[in-house]
Design a protein around this motif. Structure first.
Motif, PDB file in Angstrom:
ATOM      1  N   SER A 491       3.414  -8.504  -3.423  1.00 14.57           N
ATOM      2  CA  SER A 491       2.688  -9.114  -2.312  1.00 14.57           C
ATOM      3  C   SER A 491       2.558  -8.105  -1.184  1.00 14.57           C
ATOM      4  N   SER A 492       1.545  -8.313  -0.354  1.00 11.54           N
ATOM      5  CA  SER A 492       1.284  -7.377   0.733  1.00 11.54           C
ATOM      6  C   SER A 492       2.494  -7.281   1.666  1.00 11.54           C
ATOM      7  N   GLY A 493       2.857  -6.060   2.009  1.00 11.64           N
ATOM      8  CA  GLY A 493       3.956  -5.811   2.925  1.00 11.64           C
ATOM      9  C   GLY A 493       5.275  -5.518   2.264  1.00 11.64           C
ATOM     10  N   VAL A 494       5.447  -5.890   0.997  1.00 10.66           N
ATOM     11  CA  VAL A 494       6.733  -5.704   0.323  1.00 10.66           C
ATOM     12  C   VAL A 494       7.067  -4.225   0.195  1.00 10.66           C
ATOM     13  N   ALA A 495       6.116  -3.410  -0.244  1.00  8.60           N
ATOM     14  CA  ALA A 495       6.391  -1.989  -0.492  1.00  8.60           C
ATOM     15  C   ALA A 495       6.912  -1.297   0.759  1.00  8.60           C
ATOM     16  N   GLU A 496       6.286  -1.567   1.883  1.00  6.84           N
ATOM     17  CA  GLU A 496       6.700  -0.926   3.127  1.00  6.84           C
ATOM     18  C   GLU A 496       8.079  -1.423   3.573  1.00  6.84           C
ATOM     19  N   ARG A 497       8.331  -2.716   3.374  1.00  5.73           N
ATOM     20  CA  ARG A 497       9.627  -3.266   3.809  1.00  5.73           C
ATOM     21  C   ARG A 497      10.793  -2.657   3.051  1.00  5.73           C
ATOM     22  N   ILE A 498      10.581  -2.316   1.792  1.00  7.12           N
ATOM     23  CA  ILE A 498      11.693  -1.789   0.993  1.00  7.12           C
ATOM     24  C   ILE A 498      11.668  -0.261   0.910  1.00  7.12           C
ATOM     25  N   THR A 523      -5.187  -6.097   4.363  1.00  9.51           N
ATOM     26  CA  THR A 523      -5.712  -6.343   5.709  1.00  9.51           C
ATOM     27  C   THR A 523      -6.509  -7.643   5.696  1.00  9.51           C
ATOM     28  N   GLY A 524      -6.766  -8.184   6.880  1.00  8.68           N
ATOM     29  CA  GLY A 524      -7.491  -9.448   6.972  1.00  8.68           C
ATOM     30  C   GLY A 524      -6.564 -10.637   6.911  1.00  8.68           C
ATOM     31  N   ARG A 525      -7.097 -11.796   7.270  1.00  9.46           N
ATOM     32  CA  ARG A 525      -6.253 -12.995   7.398  1.00  9.46           C
ATOM     33  C   ARG A 525      -5.763 -13.546   6.074  1.00  9.46           C
ATOM     34  N   ASP A 526      -6.338 -13.126   4.954  1.00  7.55           N
ATOM     35  CA  ASP A 526      -5.865 -13.621   3.657  1.00  7.55           C
ATOM     36  C   ASP A 526      -4.756 -12.765   3.062  1.00  7.55           C
ATOM     37  N   ALA A 527      -4.450 -11.631   3.671  1.00  6.74           N
ATOM     38  CA  ALA A 527      -3.594 -10.634   3.028  1.00  6.74           C
ATOM     39  C   ALA A 527      -2.204 -11.159   2.675  1.00  6.74           C
ATOM     40  N   LEU A 528      -1.650 -12.048   3.481  1.00  4.46           N
ATOM     41  CA  LEU A 528      -0.278 -12.496   3.236  1.00  4.46           C
ATOM     42  C   LEU A 528      -0.186 -13.649   2.249  1.00  4.46           C
ATOM     43  N   ARG A 529      -1.320 -14.117   1.753  1.00  2.42           N
ATOM     44  CA  ARG A 529      -1.277 -15.189   0.751  1.00  2.42           C
ATOM     45  C   ARG A 529      -0.829 -14.619  -0.598  1.00  2.42           C
ATOM     46  N   ILE A 530      -0.213 -15.481  -1.380  1.00  2.33           N
ATOM     47  CA  ILE A 530       0.189 -15.069  -2.724  1.00  2.33           C
ATOM     48  C   ILE A 530      -0.724 -15.760  -3.723  1.00  2.33           C
ATOM     49  N   GLY A 531      -0.854 -15.148  -4.884  1.00  2.00           N
ATOM     50  CA  GLY A 531      -1.723 -15.754  -5.879  1.00  2.00           C
ATOM     51  C   GLY A 531      -1.584 -15.091  -7.233  1.00  2.00           C
ATOM     52  N   ALA A 589      -4.793   3.979  -3.642  1.00  2.00           N
ATOM     53  CA  ALA A 589      -5.820   3.039  -4.083  1.00  2.00           C
ATOM     54  C   ALA A 589      -5.278   1.621  -3.996  1.00  2.00           C
ATOM     55  N   VAL A 590      -6.109   0.706  -3.494  1.00  2.00           N
ATOM     56  CA  VAL A 590      -5.753  -0.706  -3.410  1.00  2.00           C
ATOM     57  C   VAL A 590      -6.778  -1.499  -4.202  1.00  2.00           C
ATOM     58  N   ILE A 591      -6.297  -2.391  -5.058  1.00  2.00           N
ATOM     59  CA  ILE A 591      -7.183  -3.306  -5.790  1.00  2.00           C
ATOM     60  C   ILE A 591      -6.893  -4.719  -5.293  1.00  2.00           C
ATOM     61  N   PRO A 592      -7.662  -5.228  -4.310  1.00  2.00           N
ATOM     62  CA  PRO A 592      -7.501  -6.633  -3.910  1.00  2.00           C
ATOM     63  C   PRO A 592      -8.042  -7.519  -5.048  1.00  2.00           C
ATOM     64  N   GLN A 593      -7.159  -8.244  -5.704  1.00  2.00           N
ATOM     65  CA  GLN A 593      -7.530  -8.883  -6.961  1.00  2.00           C
ATOM     66  C   GLN A 593      -8.611  -9.951  -6.783  1.00  2.00           C
ATOM     67  N   ARG A 594      -8.577 -10.706  -5.693  1.00  2.00           N
ATOM     68  CA  ARG A 594      -9.618 -11.711  -5.444  1.00  2.00           C
ATOM     69  C   ARG A 594     -10.995 -11.053  -5.353  1.00  2.00           C
ATOM     70  N   ASP A 595     -11.057  -9.920  -4.659  1.00  2.00           N
ATOM     71  CA  ASP A 595     -12.333  -9.242  -4.458  1.00  2.00           C
ATOM     72  C   ASP A 595     -12.914  -8.758  -5.784  1.00  2.00           C
ATOM     73  N   ALA A 596     -12.029  -8.395  -6.718  1.00  2.00           N
ATOM     74  CA  ALA A 596     -12.503  -7.943  -8.027  1.00  2.00           C
ATOM     75  C   ALA A 596     -13.286  -9.033  -8.747  1.00  2.00           C
ATOM     76  N   ILE A 597     -12.851 -10.290  -8.604  1.00  2.00           N
ATOM     77  CA  ILE A 597     -13.588 -11.395  -9.214  1.00  2.00           C
ATOM     78  C   ILE A 597     -14.964 -11.539  -8.572  1.00  2.00           C
ATOM     79  N   CYS A 598     -15.043 -11.361  -7.266  1.00  2.00           N
ATOM     80  CA  CYS A 598     -16.351 -11.452  -6.591  1.00  2.00           C
ATOM     81  C   CYS A 598     -17.357 -10.483  -7.187  1.00  2.00           C
TER      82      CYS A 598
END
Length: 813
Positions: A491-498, A523-531, A589-598
């Protein structure tokens, strides 16, 4: 990323066009060669008018390319294309096997003449085998690979996913295989001929049901429809529908969200996936959702990090705040259609570059420019020792640290491992990959017996490290120093925290390639959601488009977002390796998985934006083609889903009539005078009377074996295919003939079968099929060999990592 790469696109369908569109987005010069009347996809819906330049589908898939027209049946047209190829790095070909050779453009000869050339051929069934000459549409391609058999309700026909999904999946695989081939060609001087079969792409993407069929001979079906589990399905809400996809570890968040925190104290609800818990939650969750709107549920659930998901359609996607936050929709100005949005390409590089956004060309727009370039450009040939260099797999010598889990990441890293990379899969000593334990396994050898895990983690090394402890983190960092690639799907933020973010790892290895696969970006307001995969396909817009006519939005039958993102991740790794080979620099490289479906439903969104919306949830119908449906055929011998104790006897046939010639062929095969009615003499007339035509075909099909019927129809020029089930895929004669199904043995499950990679590099060795690692199996060997640890180091690490009580019972490492 691909600046200076020249691509000649000889595509005839959506898959090849999509592969070219992705290459163009990342900087390649893609020249699409069109017949004088225009690319075949220009005639498909959606369209804003009758001109080839009014095609909305081409406005999406042609974006960023240059267009030149050529008649390949003429000497002048053939010679023009050969001159283009002589200066190219890549050729994309989706003509039928042998069709280009019959026109004087012989792929086998081309790669001998230009040894660094990479040719990617995308066809429904591959370049060889008994069905190599069969045609396909989006409907029949989905049927042939097994995915369609898993989509739909148990009391209804199998359901096609929306749009051209089988082609889009093939295009994604072609893109990632091409970037892999380009890296290998740059490294070794040797190109290749890639053989991509749409059927094999589908058959390699059957989640857990495919591996179970391969290993145990057990069948899978549409037993669950939209609700496999209460916490893993689609529920009605006050204003429509809401999705939820919670792994066992998210169950407590769901209980809190729906107002039943007391369930956390009940051992029967420890995971929420047990039969008793599922029965209760199957009442509680829909009771709760029915009283609330989808938007209210979505916002409220975020406070608990409970994975509920909205199911937006094209209009909602265009207005979605989270997508606007990251400027996902990129405006371009088309010379015919005017201003319209394009979805960003699916890989984000560095701080946010998502590829170039340029409009699609008009038909033949660059004829003069390209001809002038050819006149001024003298191509050269580059030779190499093919006998020596080609003996290596494409990613030989590349080392990957794989921190991913479940399906999306492991699916992608399996392609890296299959094609020669040394992939080190890292798990926690007390927290195995959840796929190992999904069936309730908690100790060895049971945690090593998941067919699901073993299929998507073959050819990898398995390491167990507790990175919460200094010793475990120290060992991991030693591995990273010697690695080329680091990949995670946290999830977003985990890598930096550890302490394992990109900036942290650059200090260890300045040229590291870092791939991150968050559900919704960083980034953006959806970033902290899990899925998970179902959430991703719902939020990405696919689910809203598909379903039985007049019925609810429908899930695809697999965790669709996972293999899509995994395939893209493999391509991102290859593109980054290519870039590093050319520049010496690593990248992020970042692959936002939701965006890939779009990116797989672009034409729906463009059509909405341009005021020509496509119809939604039309079952197995097509906006234009008719007949176009799924027909029940003669029952089979019983097929058993062993775990569920369910017996299946149904079988199905898909038929898609896409031309007048195909209609004539269908009539010849059926021999039914009722099909000679004057009202059926045009495609529009057949579409208006499709129910009557379907009744005639249905009566004929009900007496037939689906495989025999499909073969007879294909011989008459009709696109047709059996709806292969997972067990049907595991025993398919065509896949067998192509060597796609291979013997495979795991020490804890015994002999079974696995699938070959659908990326067929014809000049390179056949990828191996080594058993997936037992939990922690290679820990000591890897740390000694790759991290420089001594026996004394290892003993100290083991002592300092965890207490024996924390270890998974019986696990190695």
């Amino acid at each position: 990323m691909l600046h200076g790469i020249r691509v000649v696109e000889l595509s005839t369908e959506v898959g090849g066009a999509f592969a070219g569109r992705l290459l163009a987005a990342y900087g390649a010069d893609v020249v699409v060669v069109e017949p004088p009347g225009g690319h075949a996809i220009r005639s498909l819906p959606p369209r804003a008018g009758e001109s080839p330049d009014d095609s909305i589908l081409f406005a999406y898939l042609g974006a960023g390319k240059r267009s030149i027209t050529a008649d390949l049946d003429s000497v002048a047209g053939r010679d023009l294309v050969l001159r283009l190829i002589a200066r190219a790095d890549v050729v994309i070909d989706s003509y039928a096997p042998g069709a280009l050779a019959s026109k004087g453009i012989d792929v086998a000869r081309l790669i001998e003449s230009y040894p660094r050339l990479l040719v990617c051929s995308i066809t429904p069934f591959g370049q060889d085998g008994p069905r190599a000459g069969w045609r396909a549409t989006a409907l029949t391609a989905a049927a042939a690979g097994g995915q369609m058999s898993m989509c739909g309700d148990p009391d209804k026909p199998p359901l096609k996913t929306a749009g051209h999904q089988a082609h889009y999946q093939a295009g994604l695989h072609a893109f990632s295989a091409i970037t892999t081939g380009l890296f290998a060609a740059t490294k070794t001087g040797i190109g290749d001929w890639l053989d991509i079969s749409m059927q094999e792409v589908q058959a390699s993407t059957l989640e857990g049901a495919g591996p179970i069929a391969l290993f145990t001979g057990s069948e899978a079906g549409r037993t669950a429809g939209n609700k496999p589990f209460a916490q893993w399905g689609i529920h009605e809400c006050a204003d429509g529908y809401i999705g939820v996809a919670a792994m066992p570890r998210q169950s407590f968040a769901v209980y809190d969200c729906i107002g039943h925190p007391e369930l956390k104290d009940d051992p029967a609800f420890a995971s929420g996936w047990s039969p008793d818990a599922n029965e209760v939650l199957g009442v509680l969750i829909p009771e709760w959702t029915a009283e609330r709107t989808a938007a209210d549920i979505f916002e409220y659930a975020a406070g608990f990090r409970a994975p509920f998901a909205m199911i937006p359609g094209p209009r909602e996607l265009l207005e979605w705040p989270g997508l606007k936050d990251v400027e996902f929709w990129q405006e371009v100005d088309h010379a015919r259609l005017g201003r319209h949005p394009l979805p960003s390409a699916p890989i984000q590089w560095g701080e946010g570059w998502r590829g170039d956004a340029k409009p699609a060309p008009l038909l033949g727009q660059h004829n003069a420019d390209i001809r002038a370039e050819l006149a001024a450009d003298a191509p050269g040939t580059i030779g190499a020792d093919t006998a020596i260099q080609a003996a290596r797999l494409a990613l030989d010598g590349v080392r990957v640290i794989d921190m991913t889990a479940v399906w999306a990441g492991p699916y992608g890293t399996r392609f890296l491992a299959d094609h020669g990379a040394e992939v080190v899969k890292v798990e926690g000593p007390s927290f195995a990959d959840p796929v190992r334990t999904m069936g309730g396994a908690r100790s060895a050898p049971e945690i090593n017996q998941s067919n699901y895990f073993n299929e998507y983690n073959r050819n990898k090394l398995g390491v167990s490290l507790d990175i919460k402890q200094p010793a475990g983190m120290e060992a991991l960092k030693r591995l990273i120093v010697g690695a080329d690639v680091f990949i995670e799907n946290w999830s977003s933020g985990v890598a930096e925290r550890i302490g394992l973010g990109y900036n942290d790892l650059k200090k260890l290895r300045p040229d590291i390639i870092y791939v991150s696969m968050p559900g919704f970006g960083h980034t953006g307001r959806d970033a902290l959601r899990i899925g998970f995969g179902p959430t991703i396909e719902q939020m990405g817009g696919l689910v809203a488009l598909q379903g039985y006519e007049g019925d609810a939005p429908h899930r695809s039958g697999i965790s669709y977002g996972d293999p899509v993102s995994g395939t893209i991740a493999a391509g991102a790794v290859a593109m980054a390796l290519l870039n590093r080979e050319r520049t010496g620099q690593g990248c992020y490289a970042v692959i936002p998985q939701r965006d890939a479906i779009c990116s797989l439903i672009g034409e729906f969104v463009l059509a909405e934006a341009l005021g020509h919306p496509l119809p939604l949830r039309i079952g197995n119908s097509d906006p234009v083609m008719a007949p176009h449906n799924v027909y029940r055929t003669r029952d089979t011998e019983p097929r058993i889903a062993r775990a569920a104790g369910i017996e299946f006897t149904d079988s199905w046939l898909t038929i898609a009539v896409d031309s007048e010639d195909a209609w004539a062929g269908l009539k010849r095969v059926l021999g039914d005078d009722r099909l000679d009615a004057p009202a059926y003499s045009s495609m529009a007339g057949r579409h208006a009377n499709r129910e009557q035509i379907d009744a005639v075909i249905g009566a004929w099909a009900s007496r037939r074996d689906p495989a025999d019927a499909a073969a007879e129809l294909q011989a008459a020029g009709v696109c047709a295919a059996s709806v292969l089930t997972c067990l049907g895929v595991a025993t398919d004669a065509h896949l067998e003939a192509r060597g796609f199904l291979r013997a495979y043995e795991h020490p804890d499950t015994g002999p079974g079968r696995t699938t070959l990679s659908p990326w067929r590099f014809r000049r390179r060795p056949v990828p191996p099929a080594h058993a997936a690692p037992r939990f922690g199996e290679h820990t000591r060997d890897v740390l000694q060999r790759l991290a420089g640890c001594s026996e004394a180091d290892l003993d100290a690490f083991a002592e300092r990592q965890v207490t024996t009580d924390d270890l998974i019972p019986g696990a190695a490492g």
